[in-house]
Scaffold this active site. Structure first.
Site, short mmCIF file in Angstrom:
data_model
loop_
_atom_site.label_atom_id
_atom_site.label_comp_id
_atom_site.label_asym_id
_atom_site.label_seq_id
_atom_site.Cartn_x
_atom_site.Cartn_y
_atom_site.Cartn_z
N HIS A 1 0.82 -1.21 0.00
CA HIS A 1 0.00 0.00 0.00
C HIS A 1 0.86 1.27 0.00
O HIS A 1 0.37 2.34 0.35
CB HIS A 1 -0.92 0.03 1.22
CG HIS A 1 -1.80 -1.16 1.35
ND1 HIS A 1 -2.68 -1.53 0.36
CD2 HIS A 1 -1.95 -2.08 2.35
CE1 HIS A 1 -3.33 -2.63 0.75
NE2 HIS A 1 -2.90 -2.98 1.94
N HIS B 1 -6.94 -4.40 -1.51
CA HIS B 1 -6.15 -5.63 -1.51
C HIS B 1 -6.39 -6.44 -2.77
O HIS B 1 -6.12 -7.63 -2.80
CB HIS B 1 -6.51 -6.49 -0.31
CG HIS B 1 -6.25 -5.81 0.99
ND1 HIS B 1 -7.21 -5.08 1.63
CD2 HIS B 1 -5.14 -5.72 1.73
CE1 HIS B 1 -6.69 -4.58 2.74
NE2 HIS B 1 -5.44 -4.95 2.82
#
Lengths: 206, 330
Positions: free
Chosen positions: B57, B219
């Site tokens: 991320h 995700h």
């Protein structure tokens, strides 16, 4: 009748590792369908670490082996699988503490593991999670004589098939709601491999 | 799959080493862990703030470590929550005796691992509290315990909590500021392509050239709806309308973030921001501050998310309070 010894428990972990490694791509594919696609990777890595750990240690009891496996899974896996499987093995270990593992102790340990999964994951039966498999195995062991324990695998397989048509309400798959239907829950599948490995090593005839 | 990596099993450790090499004065890595802290941690007299989550991320989460934001960030494996033992190391490293706040995104694994770490740290006598960010309106509020996901709005929670902690506020006060932010922040995202996990070696899902996935998480987990591809203005309108259905921002002041998911050119993010600013103006919503860039990515995913934070005078002053991190400037 003693059904699990330290050596057999170590063998159990090795058998699990082998299955997770062999089926890494399958578990990952299942997770890609309804989750984030890392379940196989995480399980293979986790049990690789477990076997590395227990191969280099000596243990006095089955409980100690399982505690070691539990702590390793919690520390090395992450995600939801780490705490969940860590909790399951830790609860088994606690149920076996100071005891030889005969069928009654073993039944109790699976029952406690299932309850531990329910608490940690805040899951109920029928929510398309690994808890479904553990609960059904626990129910099965309660009802059956030890000679029939090979039936564990059929119970697991039937439960996995049941998860296929469920709508997930827990875990990452729950964000998909109806779209999670038609897909087998990856956690149920990895739990199947754990019980398949167990069936391989359980000393039912002795 | 083409990736600039050495070994899929080493990506997290090698990334953290490279990060610390780039910012040796402001960041340090706790030896043998995946924890990045401020180089001056623990800061005496201040509540410590710890966040973290799976890797992939970037710049989240280590990019937000620094004065006025996080004291430590814990990195998990790619898209996988960090483990309790790592989180405990972060808690210990930033606690100056004033307690530690954990900022957690609402994903099952993250919540479980951070909860376990909190329980264990409390057993060692450290005062720990937690907040759970759940800004993603794609997932409707429900009776399910999982509730909404936490995505890019988490950056605003880091900022506000960090600014509050810098004032010397107590753990309860810092937590209250973080929760006020969580109540007022909403996000939603869209993906035009999947991402590829280094260890998986193939895309997490496939989208045809003329398809997009609305309500994507961070995700690579599928979104809520797969629909034909729309142009930028229409896409932006879909996301904003969904956010505004959830919380009424009319005649309010807001902070705005357009967040790239890893593989969307800045050009396209600004095109989105252009439409976004028009839409907000039409709805009589005043933009107090506006960020455009990559803040909470999803590896190499094409797509973006929009985040709105409703502000009052307290949140405004905390939002623009001095901050020094790699990835977030005021």
């Amino acid at each position: 009748m003693i059904i699990l010894t330290v050596d057999k428990t170590k063998d159990w972990m090795k058998e699990i590792q082998q299955r997770m490694a062999d089926n890494k791509d399958q578990l990952t594919a299942l997770d890609q369908a309804i989750g984030d696609g890392d379940h196989g990777i995480n399980m293979a890595r986790g049990f690789h670490e477990v076997v590395a750990k227990i191969n280099h240690a000596t243990y006095d009891s089955v409980a100690d082996v399982l505690k070691s496996a539990a702590m390793t899974l919690m520390a090395k896996v992450g995600g939801a699988s780490g705490p969940l499987y860590g909790t399951a093995f830790l609860k088994m270990s606690l149920a076996m503490q100071g005891k030889e593992v005969d069928q009654d102790v073993f039944k109790q340990s699976i029952n406690d593991a299932a309850e531990g999964l329910q608490d940690r994951g805040k899951a109920d039966f029928g929510e398309k999670t690994m808890y479904d498999v553990w609960k059904q195995v626990s129910n099965f062991l309660e009802e059956e004589d030890v000679e029939d324990w090979h039936g564990i695998l059929e119970v697991c397989q039937a439960t996995i098939e049941d998860t296929r048509e469920m709508t997930a309400t827990k875990g990452r798959a729950s964000y998909l709601k109806e779209r999670s239907r038609g897909h087998v829950d990856p956690g149920s599948m990895s739990s199947f491999y754990i019980f398949e490995a167990l069936d391989e090593v359980l000393d039912l005839e002795a | 799959m083409k990736k600039v990596i050495n070994n899929a099993n080493h990506v997290v450790h090698e990334m953290l080493d490279g990060l610390v090499a780039a910012y040796p004065d402001s960041l340090k890595r706790l030896p043998g862990t995946t924890v990045i802290t401020r180089s001056d941690a623990p800061v005496q007299g201040k509540v410590g703030i710890v966040s973290g989550g799976g890797s992939g991320h970037e710049p989240a989460h280590a990019g937000y470590v620094g004065r006025g934001m996080l004291d430590a960030a814990v990195a998990g494996e790619v898209f996988t929550s960090p483990t309790p033992d790592q989180i405990i190391e972060a808690i210990k490293a930033v606690d100056s005796g004033n307690g530690v706040l954990l900022i957690i995104k609402n994903y099952t694994g993250d919540v479980m691992n951070f909860e376990m770490a909190q329980e264990m740290a409390e057993m060692e006598g450290i005062n720990v509290d937690r907040v759970i960010v759940n800004d993603d309106v794609a997932v409707e509020d429900s009776t399910f315990t999982v509730g909404r996901r936490g995505i890019a709005g988490t950056i605003f929670v880091h900022k506000i909590a960090g600014a509050m902690a810098d004032t010397g506020a107590s753990l309860l006060e810092v937590k209250a500021a973080a929760e006020k932010t969580i109540v007022n922040v909403r996000s939603m995202g869209v993906a035009l392509s999947s991402c590829t996990l280094p260890a998986a070696g193939k895309p997490s899902f496939t989208l045809a050239d003329d398809e997009m996935e609305i309500g994507i998480g961070i995700h690579g987990e599928p979104g809520i709806e797969r629909v034909p591809l729309e142009e930028a203005d229409r896409l932006t309108t879909i996301l904003v309308n969904k956010i505004l259905q959830d919380i009424d921002y009319e005649q309010e002041e807001v902070a705005v973030m357009v967040n790239g998911l890893g593989a969307t050119p800045e050009m396209e993010l600004h095109i989105v921001n252009r439409k976004l600013s028009q839409l907000l103006k039409e709805k009589d919503i005043a933009v107090y501050k506006n960020w455009v860039g990559e803040y909470m990515t999803s590896l190499d995913m094409e797509g973006f998310s929009v985040t709105l934070l409703k502000l009052d005078s307290e949140l405004k002053s905390l939002l623009v309070k001095d901050v020094k991190t790699i990835a977030f400037q005021v």
